[in-house]
Design a protein around this motif. Structure first.
Motif, PDB file in Angstrom:
ATOM      1  N   TRP A  77       0.815  -1.210   0.000  1.00 42.17           N
ATOM      2  CA  TRP A  77       0.000   0.000   0.000  1.00 42.17           C
ATOM      3  C   TRP A  77       0.851   1.262   0.000  1.00 42.17           C
ATOM      4  O   TRP A  77       0.491   2.258  -0.657  1.00 42.17           O
ATOM      5  N   VAL A  78       1.972   1.241   0.694  1.00 39.70           N
ATOM      6  CA  VAL A  78       2.877   2.394   0.651  1.00 39.70           C
ATOM      7  C   VAL A  78       3.424   2.576  -0.756  1.00 39.70           C
ATOM      8  O   VAL A  78       3.458   3.699  -1.294  1.00 39.70           O
ATOM      9  N   GLY A  79       3.840   1.482  -1.383  1.00 33.61           N
ATOM     10  CA  GLY A  79       4.352   1.553  -2.749  1.00 33.61           C
ATOM     11  C   GLY A  79       3.295   2.009  -3.733  1.00 33.61           C
ATOM     12  O   GLY A  79       3.559   2.825  -4.622  1.00 33.61           O
ATOM     13  N   ALA A  80       2.075   1.498  -3.587  1.00 36.91           N
ATOM     14  CA  ALA A  80       0.983   1.872  -4.483  1.00 36.91           C
ATOM     15  C   ALA A  80       0.659   3.357  -4.355  1.00 36.91           C
ATOM     16  O   ALA A  80       0.465   4.058  -5.355  1.00 36.91           O
ATOM     17  N   ALA A  81       0.601   3.841  -3.110  1.00 35.52           N
ATOM     18  CA  ALA A  81       0.306   5.256  -2.879  1.00 35.52           C
ATOM     19  C   ALA A  81       1.383   6.146  -3.491  1.00 35.52           C
ATOM     20  O   ALA A  81       1.092   7.205  -4.073  1.00 35.52           O
ATOM     21  N   TYR A  82       2.647   5.716  -3.379  1.00 31.49           N
ATOM     22  CA  TYR A  82       3.750   6.500  -3.939  1.00 31.49           C
ATOM     23  C   TYR A  82       3.656   6.562  -5.460  1.00 31.49           C
ATOM     24  O   TYR A  82       3.858   7.620  -6.065  1.00 31.49           O
ATOM     25  N   LEU A  83       3.330   5.440  -6.101  1.00 33.33           N
ATOM     26  CA  LEU A  83       3.199   5.423  -7.554  1.00 33.33           C
ATOM     27  C   LEU A  83       2.055   6.331  -8.009  1.00 33.33           C
ATOM     28  O   LEU A  83       2.201   7.076  -8.988  1.00 33.33           O
ATOM     29  N   VAL A  84       0.927   6.259  -7.323  1.00 31.01           N
ATOM     30  CA  VAL A  84      -0.218   7.105  -7.680  1.00 31.01           C
ATOM     31  C   VAL A  84       0.142   8.580  -7.499  1.00 31.01           C
ATOM     32  O   VAL A  84      -0.198   9.424  -8.334  1.00 31.01           O
ATOM     33  N   TRP A  85       0.863   8.881  -6.414  1.00 30.35           N
ATOM     34  CA  TRP A  85       1.282  10.269  -6.164  1.00 30.35           C
ATOM     35  C   TRP A  85       2.192  10.777  -7.279  1.00 30.35           C
ATOM     36  O   TRP A  85       2.010  11.898  -7.786  1.00 30.35           O
ATOM     37  N   ILE A  86       3.165   9.954  -7.683  1.00 34.35           N
ATOM     38  CA  ILE A  86       4.046  10.338  -8.789  1.00 34.35           C
ATOM     39  C   ILE A  86       3.228  10.540 -10.060  1.00 34.35           C
ATOM     40  O   ILE A  86       3.431  11.493 -10.815  1.00 34.35           O
ATOM     41  N   GLY A  87       2.289   9.612 -10.313  1.00 37.04           N
ATOM     42  CA  GLY A  87       1.462   9.693 -11.512  1.00 37.04           C
ATOM     43  C   GLY A  87       0.640  10.964 -11.563  1.00 37.04           C
ATOM     44  O   GLY A  87       0.550  11.618 -12.619  1.00 37.04           O
ATOM     45  N   ILE A  88       0.037  11.344 -10.436  1.00 41.96           N
ATOM     46  CA  ILE A  88      -0.763  12.566 -10.394  1.00 41.96           C
ATOM     47  C   ILE A  88       0.107  13.794 -10.652  1.00 41.96           C
ATOM     48  O   ILE A  88      -0.274  14.712 -11.389  1.00 41.96           O
ATOM     49  N   LYS A  89       1.306  13.816 -10.050  1.00 41.27           N
ATOM     50  CA  LYS A  89       2.216  14.941 -10.262  1.00 41.27           C
ATOM     51  C   LYS A  89       2.616  15.048 -11.732  1.00 41.27           C
ATOM     52  O   LYS A  89       2.660  16.142 -12.296  1.00 41.27           O
ATOM     53  N   VAL A 188       0.410  10.907 -20.388  1.00 38.16           N
ATOM     54  CA  VAL A 188       0.385   9.461 -20.659  1.00 38.16           C
ATOM     55  C   VAL A 188       1.194   8.715 -19.605  1.00 38.16           C
ATOM     56  O   VAL A 188       0.748   7.696 -19.060  1.00 38.16           O
ATOM     57  N   SER A 189       2.395   9.230 -19.305  1.00 36.35           N
ATOM     58  CA  SER A 189       3.251   8.586 -18.311  1.00 36.35           C
ATOM     59  C   SER A 189       2.616   8.629 -16.926  1.00 36.35           C
ATOM     60  O   SER A 189       2.675   7.658 -16.167  1.00 36.35           O
ATOM     61  N   GLY A 190       2.004   9.766 -16.591  1.00 33.07           N
ATOM     62  CA  GLY A 190       1.327   9.879 -15.313  1.00 33.07           C
ATOM     63  C   GLY A 190       0.174   8.900 -15.191  1.00 33.07           C
ATOM     64  O   GLY A 190      -0.014   8.263 -14.150  1.00 33.07           O
ATOM     65  N   SER A 191      -0.580   8.762 -16.285  1.00 31.90           N
ATOM     66  CA  SER A 191      -1.699   7.813 -16.285  1.00 31.90           C
ATOM     67  C   SER A 191      -1.207   6.389 -16.107  1.00 31.90           C
ATOM     68  O   SER A 191      -1.808   5.592 -15.368  1.00 31.90           O
ATOM     69  N   LEU A 192      -0.102   6.048 -16.786  1.00 36.47           N
ATOM     70  CA  LEU A 192       0.465   4.709 -16.659  1.00 36.47           C
ATOM     71  C   LEU A 192       0.964   4.463 -15.240  1.00 36.47           C
ATOM     72  O   LEU A 192       0.788   3.363 -14.698  1.00 36.47           O
ATOM     73  N   MET A 193       1.580   5.488 -14.633  1.00 38.91           N
ATOM     74  CA  MET A 193       2.096   5.327 -13.280  1.00 38.91           C
ATOM     75  C   MET A 193       0.944   5.101 -12.295  1.00 38.91           C
ATOM     76  O   MET A 193       1.032   4.264 -11.384  1.00 38.91           O
ATOM     77  N   ILE A 194      -0.159   5.849 -12.485  1.00 39.89           N
ATOM     78  CA  ILE A 194      -1.343   5.644 -11.647  1.00 39.89           C
ATOM     79  C   ILE A 194      -1.888   4.234 -11.848  1.00 39.89           C
ATOM     80  O   ILE A 194      -2.286   3.550 -10.898  1.00 39.89           O
TER      81      ILE A 194
END
Length: 208
Positions: A77-89, A188-194
């Motif tokens: 969950w920590v890893g998932a949250a970090y990826l979503v945060w990067i994706g949104i940014k 596109v990259s942000g969407s993929l990261m999310i």
């Protein structure tokens, strides 16, 4: 390791290294924004995370992670949250000027390396490679030697994979000097990261 084991391990391992995931997406993005060399250097953060994972697994702690539902879920969950945060940014980032691979970006090389480390370390499925994949090729009478050999091979092949993705990203950056193009690349990259973050959030601990 015996030659027969190596001939099976190397191509299978390289396929895992080349699999398109969050870290390889980062190499692609870094290559597009900063050029191939900085992207490859930044990936040292990823290699450090993998080296730590290999060492943890070698002493048996990796099995603890796979056995503990709570620990696996926490890391997941920590890893998932970090990826979503990067994706949104990334998705919300706006390119205000033309960017070329040789021009400096908002992130320093250290920042890029930290991000590579965090993305790699925050994915508990990465350690599964070392706990489930490596043991299939270990020589029982030479455990330490086998594990060290496979760890070195994995890291070397990871560098090759990083270089390939970074070079592809740099080529994309060369042809995408328009800020609007880079804005779409970010979206596109942000969407993929999310997407990767959501996949990781729903990942289940492998059955033991």
């Amino acid at each position: 390791m015996f030659l027969k084991s190596l001939l099976l391990f190397i191509p299978a391992c390289f396929a895992l290294n080349m699999a398109f995931g969050p870290n390889n997406l980062l190499s692609l993005m870094n290559g597009a924004h900063r050029g191939a060399t900085p992207a490859i250097m930044a990936a040292m953060g990823r290699l450090l995370a993998f080296l730590i994972m290999i060492m943890i697994t070698a002493v048996g702690l990796g099995a603890l992670l796979m056995a503990s539902e709570m620990l696996f879920s926490l890391v997941k969950w920590v890893g998932a949250a970090y990826l979503v945060w990067i994706g949104i940014k990334l998705f919300l980032t706006k390119s205000t000027q033309s960017i070329s691979p040789t021009r400096s970006s908002d992130y320093s090389l250290l920042d890029m390396a930290k991000k590579e480390f965090m993305v790699a370390a925050g994915n508990p499925k990465a350690i599964l490679i070392f706990t489930a994949f490596f043991p299939q090729f270990i020589e029982p009478n030479a455990y330490a030697q086998s594990f060290i050999s496979m760890g070195i091979i994995f890291l070397v092949l990871e560098v090759v994979a990083v270089a390939i993705y970074a070079l592809i990203g740099a080529r994309i950056g060369t042809y995408a000097k328009n800020p609007n193009v880079f804005q779409w690349i970010n979206k596109v990259s942000g969407s993929l990261m999310i997407f990767f973050g959501v996949l990781l959030a729903f990942a289940r601990k492998p059955a033991t």
